[in-house]
Design a protein around this motif. Structure first.
Motif, mmCIF file in Angstrom:
data_model
loop_
_atom_site.group_PDB
_atom_site.id
_atom_site.type_symbol
_atom_site.label_atom_id
_atom_site.label_comp_id
_atom_site.label_asym_id
_atom_site.label_seq_id
_atom_site.Cartn_x
_atom_site.Cartn_y
_atom_site.Cartn_z
ATOM 1 N N VAL A 183 58.312 76.685 84.809
ATOM 2 C CA VAL A 183 56.890 76.594 85.137
ATOM 3 C C VAL A 183 56.710 75.270 85.864
ATOM 4 O O VAL A 183 56.891 74.201 85.279
ATOM 5 C CB VAL A 183 56.003 76.655 83.874
ATOM 6 N N LEU A 239 46.391 79.392 82.840
ATOM 7 C CA LEU A 239 47.203 80.284 83.660
ATOM 8 C C LEU A 239 46.671 81.703 83.568
ATOM 9 O O LEU A 239 46.154 82.109 82.526
ATOM 10 C CB LEU A 239 48.657 80.303 83.178
ATOM 11 N N ILE A 261 54.147 72.854 87.649
ATOM 12 C CA ILE A 261 52.712 72.586 87.737
ATOM 13 C C ILE A 261 52.488 71.311 88.528
ATOM 14 O O ILE A 261 53.265 70.368 88.423
ATOM 15 C CB ILE A 261 52.061 72.482 86.338
ATOM 16 N N VAL A 318 50.405 76.215 90.361
ATOM 17 C CA VAL A 318 51.259 76.779 89.315
ATOM 18 C C VAL A 318 52.211 77.796 89.947
ATOM 19 O O VAL A 318 51.780 78.748 90.588
ATOM 20 C CB VAL A 318 50.422 77.467 88.214
ATOM 21 N N GLY A 359 53.389 82.985 91.965
ATOM 22 C CA GLY A 359 52.425 81.909 92.004
ATOM 23 C C GLY A 359 52.352 81.220 93.350
ATOM 24 O O GLY A 359 53.312 81.204 94.116
ATOM 25 N N TRP A 364 46.524 73.429 80.775
ATOM 26 C CA TRP A 364 46.656 74.172 82.024
ATOM 27 C C TRP A 364 46.282 75.616 81.740
ATOM 28 O O TRP A 364 46.818 76.231 80.816
ATOM 29 C CB TRP A 364 48.091 74.116 82.550
#
Length: 141
Positions: A88, A55, A90, A73, A69, A53
């Motif tokens: 986090v 970021l 996702i 994300v 975000g 991923w």
């Protein structure tokens, strides 16, 4: 420091707690000076395959201070009785994973990235003409 010994990348492995799971996941965080705006978070799968991923480093900085975000994300810092955590999240509406990281470890990773490229100095390490040439060349058939 001469050009041959200059450090241009940092990598840090850390465990994450996947929401609802007991077994922590191994993750690998990477930062490189040749892509100064980005941080790569890789998640190890039981098969040995890694899922990557990408970021924004700015998003990670913002997420340590408060919810941040949009889209795939989203980051949220929180504290419980024992830990300071960065969540986090996702994925999308069809499926997502919520990973919890020790905020101190994320902060140390970011500090190491700032030693490579200072916050706010990202655009000074990019050769804009070379990037335009890469894009132009990739579009020609």
């Amino acid at each position: 420091m001469n050009e041959d010994t200059r450090i241009d990348r940092v990598r840090q492995d850390m465990f994450a707690v996947l929401h609802g799971q007991e077994t922590p996941l191994l993750t690998r965080w990477s930062y490189r000076s040749d892509d100064p705006f980005a941080v790569m978070m890789s998640i190890s799968r039981p098969s040995g395959r890694w899922i990557d991923w990408l970021l924004s480093r700015d998003l990670l900085i913002e997420g340590l201070a408060g919810p941040a975000g949009v889209g795939d994300v989203r980051l949220t810092p929180f504290s419980d009785e024992e830990f300071d955590v960065l969540e986090v999240r996702i994925g999308d509406d069809e499926g997502f994973a919520s990973l919890e990281f020790d905020r101190d470890l994320i902060e140390r990773f970011l500090e190491a990235s700032f030693e490579i490229v200072a916050a706010g100095a990202e655009s000074t390490v990019i050769d804009v003409e070379a990037e335009i040439e890469k894009i132009t060349n990739s579009c020609t058939g």
